[in-house]
Design a protein around this motif. Structure first.
Motif, PDB file in Angstrom:
ATOM      1  N   LEU A   9     -89.654  58.393 -10.095  1.00  0.00           N
ATOM      2  CA  LEU A   9     -88.642  58.099  -9.083  1.00  0.00           C
ATOM      3  C   LEU A   9     -89.319  57.862  -7.727  1.00  0.00           C
ATOM      4  N   THR A  10     -88.996  56.722  -7.100  1.00  0.00           N
ATOM      5  CA  THR A  10     -89.690  56.307  -5.880  1.00  0.00           C
ATOM      6  C   THR A  10     -88.697  55.696  -4.903  1.00  0.00           C
ATOM      7  N   LYS A  11     -88.858  56.029  -3.612  1.00  0.00           N
ATOM      8  CA  LYS A  11     -88.032  55.442  -2.560  1.00  0.00           C
ATOM      9  C   LYS A  11     -88.859  55.230  -1.309  1.00  0.00           C
ATOM     10  N   HIS A  12     -88.872  53.985  -0.823  1.00  0.00           N
ATOM     11  CA  HIS A  12     -89.554  53.639   0.418  1.00  0.00           C
ATOM     12  C   HIS A  12     -88.508  53.268   1.473  1.00  0.00           C
ATOM     13  N   PHE A  13     -88.797  53.632   2.704  1.00  0.00           N
ATOM     14  CA  PHE A  13     -88.009  53.177   3.848  1.00  0.00           C
ATOM     15  C   PHE A  13     -88.949  52.380   4.741  1.00  0.00           C
ATOM     16  N   GLY A  14     -88.778  51.060   4.717  1.00  0.00           N
ATOM     17  CA  GLY A  14     -89.755  50.226   5.391  1.00  0.00           C
ATOM     18  C   GLY A  14     -91.085  50.360   4.673  1.00  0.00           C
ATOM     19  N   GLY A  15     -92.135  50.659   5.415  1.00  0.00           N
ATOM     20  CA  GLY A  15     -93.444  50.843   4.804  1.00  0.00           C
ATOM     21  C   GLY A  15     -93.767  52.286   4.490  1.00  0.00           C
ATOM     22  N   VAL A  16     -92.784  53.183   4.666  1.00  0.00           N
ATOM     23  CA  VAL A  16     -93.030  54.617   4.480  1.00  0.00           C
ATOM     24  C   VAL A  16     -92.481  55.063   3.126  1.00  0.00           C
TER      25      VAL A  16
END
Length: 240
Positions: A9-16
């Protein structure tokens, strides 16, 4: 058996990367703690598990059913419920009617919802305020009320986000006792908490996150003694 399971499970906000490659299994009938310093990704992980946030990649299973992308209402119907750090009740109706509304929404008949509501109010020490509007209750009382709303039709898995934060010790013990009693009946919990004494006392296993990744999973006392966990909380020089 793993009642709730994730893979990658993976979640990015912008480049973070808020959460990266999160793989965790919650076993049926256990209380699993989820800890980590502020900003480690715990709430983002819970948001994905509960359907409030879609993962960029990865998968989620509830028992044998893949539920990746299922919305919160669909997950609630399947028995996966979420309690938020900020309490969510209906402030302009009574505590009793909050519970009744929750019961009817979960498909109970009115008479059964009323019976369960009265029993929960007694167990949660809220019987004396049952006819007050929920907005008139203290923060701790509203948190207890939310416990009742969640369990008027017991979920298969309860995801609890900081349930003990900023709550009077007496009410905190009422909450802990409530969780222990339900767990004795084989109910399953994933509990995010910074209250380490309660985590140690209550959680069979604990997982620790740091910088969006799981860094340790295992028996609670072993995890809390893990060097990586100590460094995550205190800094890399804490072992010197």
């Amino acid at each position: 058996m793993s009642l709730l399971r994730t893979e990658g499970l993976t979640k990015h906000f912008g480049g973070v990367a808020a959460v990266e490659d999160f793989a965790l299994a919650v076993e049926e009938g256990e209380i699993l703690g989820l800890i980590g310093p502020n900003g480690s990704g715990k709430t983002t992980a819970l948001n994905m598990l509960s359907g409030f946030l879609a993962p960029d990649r990865g998968r989620v299973w509830l028992a044998e059913e893949e539920v990746t992308g299922v919305k919160p209402v669909g997950l609630a119907r399947r028995g996966l419920l979420r309690m938020f750090q900020t309490t969510r009740v209906f402030p302009r109706i009574s505590a009793f009617d909050n519970l009744l509304t929750a019961g009817l929404a979960r498909g109970l008949r009115e008479a059964e919802a009323e019976r369960r509501a009265a029993a929960l109010l007694e167990e949660l020490t809220l019987a004396h305020v049952m006819y007050l509007d929920a907005g008139q209750l203290s923060g701790g009382q509203r948190k207890l009320l939310e416990f009742g709303m969640c369990f008027i039709e017991p979920p298969r898995v309860a995801l609890l986000d900081e349930p003990f934060a900023a709550v009077h010790p007496v009410m905190r013990e009422t909450m802990a006792r409530f969780i222990r009693r339900r767990n004795e009946q084989r109910h399953t919990f994933l509990v995010v908490s910074h209250d380490m004494p309660i985590v140690v006392e209550m959680c069979h296993r604990t997982a620790c996150m740091n910088a969006g990744r799981l860094i340790a999973v295992g028996p609670t006392r072993e995890v809390l003694q893990d060097r990586r966990v100590i460094e995550a909380y205190l800094g890399s020089g804490s072992h010197a």
